[in-house]
Scaffold this active site. Sequence first.
Site, PDB file in Angstrom:
ATOM      1  N   TYR A 122      16.217  37.436  19.779  1.00  0.00           N
ATOM      2  CA  TYR A 122      16.517  37.510  18.346  1.00  0.00           C
ATOM      3  C   TYR A 122      18.017  37.423  18.108  1.00  0.00           C
ATOM      4  O   TYR A 122      18.483  36.703  17.211  1.00  0.00           O
ATOM      5  CB  TYR A 122      15.967  38.820  17.781  1.00  0.00           C
ATOM      6  CG  TYR A 122      16.460  39.157  16.391  1.00  0.00           C
ATOM      7  CD1 TYR A 122      15.950  38.499  15.274  1.00  0.00           C
ATOM      8  CD2 TYR A 122      17.442  40.141  16.192  1.00  0.00           C
ATOM      9  CE1 TYR A 122      16.400  38.810  13.993  1.00  0.00           C
ATOM     10  CE2 TYR A 122      17.889  40.450  14.920  1.00  0.00           C
ATOM     11  CZ  TYR A 122      17.370  39.781  13.828  1.00  0.00           C
ATOM     12  OH  TYR A 122      17.816  40.085  12.566  1.00  0.00           O
ATOM     13  N   HIS A 123      18.785  38.117  18.920  1.00  0.00           N
ATOM     14  CA  HIS A 123      20.232  38.108  18.762  1.00  0.00           C
ATOM     15  C   HIS A 123      20.805  36.721  19.029  1.00  0.00           C
ATOM     16  O   HIS A 123      21.656  36.222  18.291  1.00  0.00           O
ATOM     17  CB  HIS A 123      20.853  39.125  19.710  1.00  0.00           C
ATOM     18  CG  HIS A 123      22.339  39.188  19.608  1.00  0.00           C
ATOM     19  ND1 HIS A 123      23.004  39.901  18.649  1.00  0.00           N
ATOM     20  CD2 HIS A 123      23.305  38.602  20.354  1.00  0.00           C
ATOM     21  CE1 HIS A 123      24.303  39.765  18.801  1.00  0.00           C
ATOM     22  NE2 HIS A 123      24.514  38.974  19.825  1.00  0.00           N
ATOM     23  N   ASN A 136      26.436  40.197  21.239  1.00  0.00           N
ATOM     24  CA  ASN A 136      26.214  39.799  20.470  1.00  0.00           C
ATOM     25  C   ASN A 136      24.783  39.768  20.375  1.00  0.00           C
ATOM     26  O   ASN A 136      24.042  39.021  19.975  1.00  0.00           O
ATOM     27  CB  ASN A 136      26.425  38.659  19.777  1.00  0.00           C
ATOM     28  CG  ASN A 136      27.179  37.641  19.890  1.00  0.00           C
ATOM     29  OD1 ASN A 136      27.154  37.691  19.249  1.00  0.00           O
ATOM     30  ND2 ASN A 136      27.929  37.212  19.737  1.00  0.00           N
TER      31      ASN A 136
END
Length: 311
Positions: free
Chosen positions: A146-147, A302
């Site tokens: 997802y990131h 991130n």
Amino acid sequence: MLDHIDPKFQQAILPFEEDFDHRPWLEWFHQYWTVSLWASVVYVIVIFSIKRIMRDRQPFNLRVPLVLWSSGLALFSTVCAVRLWMEMVLYKSLFDWKATMCDAHIGYSGVNGFWSLLFVLSKLPELGDTLFVVLRKQPLIFLHWYHHITVLLYSFYSYEMLVAPGRYFILMNATVHSIMYSYYALKASKLLRIPKWVNVCITLIQISQMFVGVIVNILAYYYRSSGQHCSTTERNIYVAMLMYASYFLLFANYFFQAYLAKRSKSTKSSANGHVHTNGAVSSNGYATNGSLGHTNGHVHVNGHTKDEKKD
């Protein structure tokens, strides 16, 4: 604009940084930002297909490639972070905090513009992180992919919009990545045993990054709503706020599950005279039953999962 800068700073600017022109790239991202969309679709199909194929196969031993991969990203992230921090100190001394956050020219030109562009483009090859996860049969958690996808999509979509607050997003992410990928490279190399508290500290740094991202978006919204100039749009602020808030919640949940919940379960099990690990104990000494595993052993910014046991 830079004529009155201290000569010491001017000497630190390399020719390819000084001559960087972001305008052609604004047009490129305007036409081709959908590359990130198609790349994300292919990425999801590939990683889950490989995950399924690997289900009945032995994991690959990719320690050497992982060391090289992580070392390369660590080097790039470190150089990027150093250059961006130098620019931040410079512009803060010349202008003020609001200018560094809201003036698009500051964020898109010169040293900052050059390294910010490379950072945005690096989101594509960074998708390769997940190959190490699925080929080594490490648990692929939602936070990891997802990131990767959301950062790629946001970066490519927002570049042409001259989103000045993005300067802070890139600065924070490059800084965290320099630490994170260096850790991954050392962990995979097995040159030394890294204590578990280092994992905890990295996760806390990542959570702090997400918290700061939320604050930056709140400030950008305040400047715009009060009639002050800030180069972004309300829609972009909402999207960035939602993105960073989701990262914050996911990382906070990861921290709880990985460090607090496991410790609580371990304490209860010890009180009963045994330590329950569902039949699996990771190399750093805690259970890896797949409830919250790692990728190539890590969660990163991130938000990608990283290298804790991940070995």
